[in-house]
Scaffold this active site. Structure first.
Site: not given
Ligand code: GLY
Length: 566
Positions: A375, A393-394, A467
């Site tokens: 992320t 993030t992806l 993370g």
């Molecule tokens: N994809 C990680 C989060 O959104 O926590």
């Protein structure tokens, strides 16, 4: 007598020199300092683009748009237009807010879409390929921000990213290794060879012409340049070609949502952070409220007692996360009860300094190993005093690995953040319940925790991190490093970190950061420790307002992260 005095003076001076040398060695680590404005992100190019926008008179929101789009080019492992995220802001007049541009499930998604005929979770279906993709929110989020707060024309904010994509980015050593690791999966998922499938070496220049053209469509047609027209056609056609379920209606219906941040006090500080569909704010509030009654600053930093206290607080909070948390627009979540001090004190009544509380005594679940998580976070303070904290993030590194043919951008695999089946862990080992089950157009639960801390009503700190499930605990430790242990921002960011998330019942520790005695004492108390060589917990990018009003950056050395300011 005279000789004796000379001897004493000599001794005194020698001791003084030795003590100066020692204190030289222990000199505080100080991050980049700027007078007025700062951008800290995962890549120098993106931080510089954001800072240049501020230099041109733009505000933090203009810089956010420019930095986000630059990261989509220069940091494709997590920077994105095909993903989503969250933003917390604080204006110079103290007003605060939150923007949710999280992905959502496609309209024809359903609760059991990742289960086989026997009701078992189909391995990797929610992680890799077209089925893993949620409806992207980043572009809608950027337009929402620009419309509400932007001061410079959007075309000026996107142009640096277009130039970067067209002229190329220089591959770093870390990027070489990220791309190498993902190559096989890019090959497996896509039915053509995208720019990411080459053998990229450090120092090579990676040009992304198709991405440049997609960004030009966004520049020329606004939000519709992504959610309608050619880009939408390319996205829907390619996802369909690969067997996915995203439609034009999904894209056209996507909306970013302004939300009220979670705000709570921790001692002298007010913490403003993300609400649902991110679990970050609720968990951060629970953990900080759990440890608030303890005299944390009297504990040695990263000592057995410190690790123990945080671990027990984290264990209880993540157990609640698994049971109660999901998209607030779909499920009723008792936020007030979960963050109530009496409830929290009761949860901690089983805590003992003498032994670990096994997670099985808090609740039940299964255990899974860890996979890479990616992320990215950026923090901005502008010359007017506005602050922006964005985590985007992806999901895992390069998301679903689907690179939209003809459009050059990577799609997320955020569907894995749903609970595919109650009690079965996702890629982060997190378990969930019905509250986070898949439903059409629902947002999947996140751990992203963009945060802004105030002290006495004034801006103090802007921070966040990637993370996966470790985001919350990395943000937590950095807040404590500064507020309880009086560290500067860079010093805090550099400190080794640890993490516990209820299940699996282990404390993950960054290697070589904790002394052997601390670890062995924790083991004696019944804690299982996982200290793997390659383990990195988060990459925090943060800004601290110093007592003299200057800004200190904390750019995480665990990545290529960098701060630019003036
Ligand atoms: N994809 C990680 C989060 O959104 O926590």
């Amino acid at each position: 007598m005279k000789t004796r005095n000379i001897f004493i003076t000599f001794l005194f001076l020698s001791l003084l020199i030795i003590s100066c040398k020692t204190s030289e060695k222990k000199e505080k680590i100080i991050g980049k300092i700027s007078e007025k404005a700062m951008v800290v992100s995962a890549r120098m190019e993106a931080s510089k683009i954001g800072s240049d926008i501020l230099q041109k008179g733009g505000n933090a929101y203009d810089a956010m748009v420019a930095t986000h789009l630059a990261l989509a080019v220069v940091y494709p492992v997590a920077g994105n237009i095909g993903g989503g995220g969250f933003m917390i802001y604080r204006n110079t007049d103290g007003t605060k807010g939150a923007l949710d541009f999280r992905e959502k499930a496609p309209i024809i998604a359903h609760k059991d879409m990742y289960l086989d005929a026997e009701g078992n979770v189909i391995e990797n279906k929610s992680v890799l390929g077209a089925h893993a993709v949620g409806i992207p929110g980043s572009v809608a989020g950027l337009f929402e921000v620009h419309e509400k707060f932007g001061s410079l024309p959007f075309k000026d904010l996107i142009q640096p990213a277009i130039n970067l994509a067209r002229n190329g980015i220089t591959i770093t050593k870390k990027q070489q290794s990220d791309l190498e690791n993902a190559k096989e999966r890019f090959d497996k998922v896509n039915n053509y060879k995208s720019v990411f499938n080459e053998d990229w070496q450090e120092g090579d220049v990676l040009k992304q012409e198709e991405l440049a053209q997609t960004l030009e469509r966004i520049r020329d047609f606004g939000k519709d340049g992504f959610y309608k027209g050619k880009t939408a056609d390319l996205l829907v056609n390619y996802v369909t070609e690969l067997g996915g379920i995203i439609t034009h209606e999904d894209l056209e219906k996507y909306q970013a949502i302004w939300r009220k941040p979670i705000s709570f006090n921790y001692k002298d500080y007010t913490i403003n952070t993300m609400t649902l569909p991110s679990s970050g704010g609720i968990c951060l509030a629970q953990i900080l409220k759990t440890i608030e009654p303890f005299d944390v600053s009297k504990l040695e930093h990263n000592s057995t007692e410190y690790v123990q206290l945080l671990t027990e607080a984290e264990r209880r909070s993540y157990a609640d996360r698994a049971n109660y948390l999901g998209d607030i627009d779909f499920v009723k979540v008792p936020i007030d009860s979960l963050t109530d001090q009496n409830y929290i004190n009761k949860r901690m009544s089983s805590f003992s300094w003498d032994k670990a509380t096994p997670s099985s005594e808090i609740s039940h679940g299964k255990i899974l190993g860890y996979e890479s998580n990616e992320t990215t976070h950026y923090s901005i303070v502008d010359q007017f005093g506005n602050a922006v904290s964005v985590t985007t993030t992806l999901n895992t590194g390069y998301g679903s690995k689907v690179v939209v043919k003809g459009a050059g951008f990577i799609l997320n695999n955020e569907m894995d953040d749903f609970s595919s089946k109650p009690g079965v862990p996702n890629v982060y080992g997190l378990v969930g319940s019905k509250a986070n089950a898949i439903a059409p157009e629902k947002r999947m639960l996140s751990s992203m925790t963009p945060t802004i801390v105030e002290q006495n009503g004034k801006l103090k700190m802007v921070l966040g991190t990637p993370g996966g499930s470790t985001i919350i605990t990395s943000v937590l430790q950095n807040i404590l490093n500064v507020t309880e242990f009086n560290m500067g921002m860079q010093e805090s960011v550099d400190k080794p970190r640890f993490h516990h998330q209820w299940l699996p019942d282990v404390i993950r520790m960054e290697p070589n950061g904790f002394n052997a005695q601390t670890i062995s004492k924790l083991e004696t108390l019944g804690y299982e420790i996982l200290e793997r060589n390659s383990l990195i917990i988060g990459r925090v990018d943060a800004i601290l307002v110093l007592p003299n009003g200057k800004l200190e950056a904390g750019a995480d050395k665990r990545g290529d992260d960098s701060a630019v300011g003036f």
